[in-house]
Design an enzyme around this catalytic site. Structure first.
Site, PDB file in Angstrom:
ATOM      1  CG  LEU A   1    -120.532  72.358  61.358  1.00  0.00           C
ATOM      2  CD1 LEU A   1    -119.071  72.769  61.405  1.00  0.00           C
ATOM      3  CD2 LEU A   1    -121.238  73.082  60.217  1.00  0.00           C
TER       4      LEU A   1
ATOM      5  CB  CYS B   1    -124.294  59.302  61.805  1.00  0.00           C
ATOM      6  SG  CYS B   1    -125.208  59.853  60.352  1.00  0.00           S
TER       7      CYS B   1
ATOM      8  CG  ASP C   1    -128.801  68.370  53.907  1.00  0.00           C
ATOM      9  OD1 ASP C   1    -129.384  68.749  54.944  1.00  0.00           O
ATOM     10  OD2 ASP C   1    -127.612  67.982  53.903  1.00  0.00           O
TER      11      ASP C   1
ATOM     12  NE  ARG D   1    -127.623  67.886  57.099  1.00  0.00           N
ATOM     13  CZ  ARG D   1    -126.589  67.075  56.921  1.00  0.00           C
ATOM     14  NH1 ARG D   1    -125.920  66.610  57.967  1.00  0.00           N
ATOM     15  NH2 ARG D   1    -126.202  66.743  55.699  1.00  0.00           N
TER      16      ARG D   1
END
Length: 363
Positions: free
Chosen positions: A219, A236, A295, A297
């Site tokens: 993911l 990333c 976070d 997300r």
């Protein structure tokens, strides 16, 4: 026959309105409020708000309130009462932490403590979902439905919106096509679109993974700065390329590319966080000063896509234990955690240390 918009369509319209600086009307059993994003508020609209016969407040999260020493009487948010002489600069200084160190004294800030804050909470959630600063100027309205109809404003009913915002939009496959890439010529790109008007998400399938076996999967949250520009401030880009390389070497795998930039706060807010990091705050502290959680997300999107693709078990490429827990909770078995330790630089050592210390990443 009815052409009236569904609640998901109304919420998408409301998000667009907020981004353009238009107010929206939020209605509930205890009343209604007019809400407008503090980030894009104009002097003209502020003057219009002042003409309404009601006290104006600035709704901010408890994270932002903690920085400002404002009282969050409502638990997860504070309704800061706008002084009569408050102008755009004052509102921006409360909503945006860019100048906190240069001008640390904003107050004294007085928070409202009576009345129901559910509509103000919804206003903040709407600002977040629009990728704006989590702050909204609000004014109570005596007849919200009439006001919305008279001024042509989007009306959102709290009873309809609140449960809808707790769930991710239902994803639908739009199209897939063969896409040869560097690590494997036998690759296919899938596009998934949510029904709530949000960003599309992607899946890259390497080879022909056996649906009956755990698939090597990652993911990966979109990171324009790292994935595209090669930023050295995060890991990333190396994680993206490392995951694809490992899938290519094994011959099969699935990489989910979720459009949740900046841990779900959007690229503009991510750059605001970077600016705060330049002032000496770590990545978690920067998010909190902006008014966000560590976070923001929603990893449920990843498990939904995997199940739609026919996978029920994964070997998950991750250092984030939250992703493991989310997969298991949402019906995707994690047969193995595959570490992905790449990309440390002199620029991101502190960032990685913070992820390990404060967010539990297994580094």
């Amino acid at each position: 026959m009815s052409f009236a918009p569904h609640i998901s369509e109304l919420l998408a319209r409301a998000r667009a309105d907020l981004r353009m600086g238009l107010p929206i009307v939020l209605n509930g059993p205890d009343g209604a409020i007019l809400a407008i994003s503090a980030e894009v508020l104009t002097a003209e609209r502020l003057a219009d708000l002042r003409e309404l016969d009601s006290e104006a407040t600035l709704a901010i999260t408890s994270r932002r309130a903690e920085t400002l020493k404002a009282r969050p009487y409502d638990g997860d948010l504070a309704r800061v009462i706008l002084p009569q002489d408050a102008d755009l600069a004052w509102i921006e200084s409360v909503a945006n932490p860019a100048d906190d160190l240069r001008m640390p004294l904003k107050g004294p800030l007085v928070s409202a403590r009576s009345g129901n804050a559910n509509l103000h909470r919804l206003a903040i959630k709407m600002a977040k979902s629009a990728r704006l600063l989590p702050a909204a100027v609000t004014v109570e309205l005596p007849r919200g439905q009439e006001f919305a109809a008279r001024h042509g404003l989007t009306l959102i009913e709290h009873a309809d919106a609140a449960p809808h915002l707790l769930q991710p939009g239902t994803l639908h496959e739009v199209v897939s096509a063969r896409l040869p890439i560097e690590v494997s010529e036998a690759s296919r790109l899938y596009i998934y679109r949510p029904d709530d008007g949000g960003e599309e998400h992607y899946a890259i399938e390497i080879g022909r993974p056996d649906r009956a076996k755990p698939v090597l999967a990652r993911l990966h949250s979109a990171c324009f700065t790292g994935d595209v520009m090669g930023s050295l401030k995060c890991d990333c880009g190396p994680q993206l390329r490392g995951a694809l390389a490992q899938m290519g070497a094994e011959g099969t795998g699935v990489l989910l590319y979720l459009n949740q930039e900046g841990r779900g706060i959007g690229l503009a807010n991510k750059m605001r966080a970077y600016s705060l990091q330049d002032q000496g705050f770590d990545t978690v502290e920067a998010n909190h000063r902006l008014g966000f959680e560590d976070d923001e997300r929603d990893f449920r999107l990843g498990s939904d896509i995997l199940k739609k693709m026919g996978f029920s078990s994964v070997r998950l490429l991750t250092n984030n234990p939250n992703k493991l827990a989310m997969m298991m909770k949402n019906g995707v078995h994690v047969a193995e955690r595959v570490p992905l330790k790449v990309g440390e630089t002199a620029f991101n050592k502190g960032y990685l240390a913070t992820k390990a210390r404060k967010s539990g990443h297994l580094l």
